[in-house]
Design an enzyme around this catalytic site. Structure first.
Site, PDB file in Angstrom:
ATOM      1  N   HIS A   1     -16.554   0.240 -37.836  1.00  0.00           N
ATOM      2  CA  HIS A   1     -16.967   0.830 -37.313  1.00  0.00           C
ATOM      3  C   HIS A   1     -15.993   2.153 -37.036  1.00  0.00           C
ATOM      4  CE1 HIS A   1     -19.945   3.550 -34.973  1.00  0.00           C
ATOM      5  NE2 HIS A   1     -19.144   3.495 -34.326  1.00  0.00           N
ATOM      6  N   ASN A   2     -16.661   3.729 -37.772  1.00  0.00           N
ATOM      7  CA  ASN A   2     -15.869   4.235 -37.708  1.00  0.00           C
ATOM      8  C   ASN A   2     -14.017   4.029 -38.179  1.00  0.00           C
ATOM      9  OD1 ASN A   2     -17.869   6.599 -36.770  1.00  0.00           O
ATOM     10  ND2 ASN A   2     -16.481   5.938 -34.044  1.00  0.00           N
ATOM     11  N   GLU A  47     -17.074   1.657 -43.372  1.00  0.00           N
ATOM     12  CA  GLU A  47     -17.901   4.205 -42.775  1.00  0.00           C
ATOM     13  C   GLU A  47     -17.441   5.363 -42.952  1.00  0.00           C
ATOM     14  OE1 GLU A  47     -20.395   4.924 -39.284  1.00  0.00           O
ATOM     15  OE2 GLU A  47     -19.232   3.984 -38.762  1.00  0.00           O
ATOM     16  N   HIS A  66     -14.689  12.087 -37.355  1.00  0.00           N
ATOM     17  CA  HIS A  66     -15.464  11.910 -35.927  1.00  0.00           C
ATOM     18  C   HIS A  66     -15.743  13.375 -35.419  1.00  0.00           C
ATOM     19  CE1 HIS A  66     -18.366   8.639 -33.695  1.00  0.00           C
ATOM     20  NE2 HIS A  66     -17.769   9.786 -32.762  1.00  0.00           N
ATOM     21  N   GLU A  87     -22.511   7.996 -43.713  1.00  0.00           N
ATOM     22  CA  GLU A  87     -22.576   9.171 -43.259  1.00  0.00           C
ATOM     23  C   GLU A  87     -22.286  10.452 -43.061  1.00  0.00           C
ATOM     24  OE1 GLU A  87     -24.140   9.489 -38.700  1.00  0.00           O
ATOM     25  OE2 GLU A  87     -23.863   7.638 -40.063  1.00  0.00           O
TER      26      GLU A  87
END
Length: 755
Positions: free
Chosen positions: A305-306, A335, A350, A384
């Site tokens: 994640h991230n 991701e 982010h 994303e």
């Protein structure tokens, strides 16, 4: 006495130049570039460096801590100064674990090459050492630390200091007796082979000797028949035990005389017991051995994640290095958070936070280079997408040109699938996970643009955004619906992101190539309320679970409860060490560390497995796991004060379905991290061994505050070798702690009565 690395370094020109030293620029940022004097020390193992202005202050690191050397501008920091220093002057030392890289600039290309070649040779030599050379190096390192006046001799006072450093508080009278026995020259000092002899006496394994005596008729050797008996009775080896006994003698017995007579001495027996083939994790299951021809939905997939973050998700650094490290650890789903950047170039970071930004182009270039170095099986790129139409087209073009043939652009055989293809079918392919216009059935006939919600994380909780101090305007931007470009949509094949409605809706309407993302809280609620339905859903479709937006420190949730319901892509923050990443590393340590682990058969069919009621499934059998924790060897110090010694205890933790969650621990041993002896047995009942992970943890007991973590090792229950085994401990970062282990005896048996 000279170390193996020191002897190796003597005959090499590059290493001799490194020993003479050089001025290299250490670079931390575009504005922080300082000259340091670097030098390889005489042990051929340690690199020392200091500022010319720092007086007596200096730093060191061991070559054993260096994972790889990269040439040229292969880090964000060196790329940022590319206009000032050409690539042939620059190189990066990448360390094991989560330690920051060391970016260096030499004064000439030839000097850069000396250090690049030299460090690579030292790494290669370290990795190719056999067990004896590794032990010799370890003894040498301790000798160097304790030999305060550097005269190559060690008096009794220095030996006492050494024992404290080695984590053992030995009775002074006993220590003096060993010292005197080793001091054959009667000089009052130990030198060369005398110190090796002292170490051997110090490390005599009474625990191993007792096991040896149980099977040796004369107490001196194990005959071939006696060794076979040990392998059958204790190690639970079947028909191959006689053949295997002969192989062990050939491989581990140091005495040619014993070999000739088909026998094994205590030295050979101990070498076998500490070898990789006698480790707790069955080496045959470490290799790639599972069926890789089943649909993707039938596998647990190692997921990040991230992935771009090196630190927390508010102010952390975004870096290509984070992708490299994740892929090197077997991660198969990464991701990418994409936003509009300057000059028409999408950036990754982010959103609405202070994390640094990197170019989407650089992330995809890194993916192209590192995606298949550790595993050939497919990588899923979880997008994303927050970009405008224009920059989405740029993203599609970059994906197309940089990834080339590795990017999957159309269904295999041009057929609409009834089930997902297998990892085997998709070898060396990158799959894009994102929104898609329409489905595979009619993708050729749709218009070029539709209005669609671009954000991938459908279940995102608006409250989580407030934790990141977002403005009302930012929240509005996050929620707005954007247009999706046809070019990007067309690159989505088997991983179309869709909103999750219900399990019933999915059963009636969803395609196998459609998948949903769930926040950890939504996924946990579904797992608790409708676990059996979740398992069935995941037998056909992929599910991705991601950490809550409230986790601004990039902490992780426990992945086990999501694996229990068959979720394949349980995404964790790889940059954050701890229990959760230990479990992830433990699960994916099997099957060649390829990032794919086949789910148990009852999670791949319509058996209606319910993790809340495991006894209800067909073929249910529970097992008794009995672990005798015998001893520890060379446990690491946690407090570096010279006089401090640890008080170790061992805790065994079981992670699996709710009924299997359990923890038990031994008592603690006062003042001995060198060779503590417990001889305590811990017992567990395991209802679903196919899903269980067993974590061995060593801690330094502290009655006044929280215990300090010392080391751990996590192993899938189904990969455990029963019998007398050594557990080779890992640090908090998941890297090996040299020679640090636990000695255990494991028994696994079926329960004859219902528990």
């Amino acid at each position: 006495m000279e170390s193996p690395q020191s002897l190796f370094a003597q005959g090499d020109k590059d290493l001799q130049v490194m020993k003479a030293g050089a001025m290299l620029r250490k670079v931390k940022s575009r504005s922080w570039k300082k000259q340091r004097h670097f030098r390889l020390q005489e042990d051929g193992q340690t690199i020392w460096y200091k500022s010319r202005w720092a007086g007596t202050g200096h730093s060191t690191f061991s070559v054993a801590d260096v994972d790889v050397v990269r040439e040229g501008h292969q880090s964000e920091i060196l790329l940022s100064i590319a206009d000032e220093f050409p690539a042939d002057l620059c190189f990066t030392l990448v360390f094991h674990g989560r330690r920051s890289n060391l970016d260096l600039v030499a004064e000439s290309p030839s000097e850069a090459q000396v250090w690049i070649r030299g460090v690579r040779k030292l790494i290669q030599n370290t990795e190719s050492m056999n067990d004896k050379e590794r032990l010799d190096q370890w003894i040498w390192d301790w000798f160097q630390k304790a030999d305060k006046n550097k005269d190559g001799r060690m008096n009794f006072k220095e030996v006492r200091t050494l024992l404290k450093m080695m984590n053992v508080d030995m009775n002074e009278e006993y220590a003096l007796r060993l010292f005197t026995m080793a001091d054959k020259s009667e000089s009052g000092c130990l030198e060369n082979e005398e110190f090796v002899q002292f170490y051997k006496m110090l490390t005599e394994r009474e625990d191993v000797w007792r096991v040896f005596q149980d099977y040796s008729r004369d107490g001196q050797i194990l005959t071939l028949a006696e060794l076979e008996d040990f392998l059958k009775q204790e190690q639970q080896e079947g028909e191959r035990s006689l053949e295997h006994a002969q192989e062990l003698i050939d491989r581990y017995e140091p005495s040619e005389n014993a070999k000739k007579h088909g026998a094994m001495s205590i030295d050979g027996f101990q070498m076998y017991l500490v070898s990789p083939e006698s480790a707790v994790l069955d080496p045959q299951l470490l290799a790639l051995h599972q069926d890789m021809s089943q649909p993707l939905s039938h596998y647990f997939i190692c997921s990040s994640h991230n992935t771009y973050l090196m630190d927390d998700q508010l102010r952390g650094q975004s870096s290509q290095e984070a992708y490299i490290q994740a892929l090197k650890r077997g991660c198969r789903c990464v991701e990418v958070d994409c936003w509009d950047g300057p000059n028409g170039e999408p950036v990754v970071y982010h959103g609405h936070t202070f994390t640094s930004k990197i170019l989407f182009r650089d992330v995809i270039t890194t993916l192209a280079e590192y995606a298949f170095k550790v595993s050939e099986f497919p990588v899923i790129l979880s997008l994303e997408n927050h970009c405008s139409m224009e920059q989405q087209r740029v993203m599609a073009q970059l994906l197309d040109t940089i990834l080339g043939d590795t990017l999957l652009r159309a269904p295999l055989d041009r057929l609409v699938p009834q089930e997902l293809p297998s990892p085997q079918d998709l070898k060396r392919k990158v799959l894009l996970k994102a929104k898609k216009i329409g489905g595979l059935e009619e993708s050729e006939t749709l218009t070029d643009e539709v209005t669609d919600e671009v954000s991938d994380e459908d279940e995102a909780d608006p409250k989580s955004l407030s934790a990141e101090n977002l403005s009302a305007e930012a929240l509005h931007l996050n929620d707005k619906k954007s247009k999706l470009s046809r070019e990007l949509s067309d690159l989505v094949v088997y991983c179309k992101s869709v909103h999750f409605h219900s399990f019933e809706y999915s059963r009636l309407h969803s395609k196998c190539y459609e998948m949903s993302s769930f926040s950890e809280s939504k996924a946990r609620k579904l797992a608790k309320d409708t676990g059996a339905e979740f398992v069935r859903h995941n037998s056909r479709q992929l599910s991705r679970v991601y950490p809550s937006g409230m986790r601004t420190d990039s902490s992780n949730y426990n992945p086990q409860e999501l694996w229990n319901v068959g979720c394949q892509i349980v995404a964790l923050n790889f940059q954050t060490a701890g229990l959760e990443m230990d479990l992830n590393d433990g699960l994916f340590s099997q099957n060649g560390c390829c990032g794919y682990v086949l789910k148990p058969d009852f999670m791949r069919n319509d058996d209606s497995f319910d993790p809340e009621r495991p006894q209800a499934r067909n073929g249910y059998t529970s097992l008794r796991l009995s672990i005798q924790v015998i001893s520890g060897q060379q446990l690491p110090k946690v407090n570096q004060k010279e006089g401090s010694i640890v008080d170790p205890l061992v805790r065994v933790e079981i992670y699996g379905v709710f009924q299997d969650q359990a923890k038990q621990e031994t008592s603690y041993i006062d003042n001995n991290g060198f060779n503590p002896l417990w001889n305590e047995t811990l017992n567990f009942i395991v209802h679903v061994p196919e899903l269980a992970l067993v974590r061995f943890v060593v801690e330094d007991y502290d009655k006044a505050s929280r215990n300090d973590f010392m080391g751990q090792f996590t192993v899938p229950f189904t990969c455990i070798q029963p019998g007398y085994r050594h557990i080779h401990l890992l640090s908090k970062d998941g890297t090996a702690i040299p020679l640090s282990s636990l000695f255990v005896n494991i028994k696994i048996s079926e329960l004859t009565t219902e528990v």
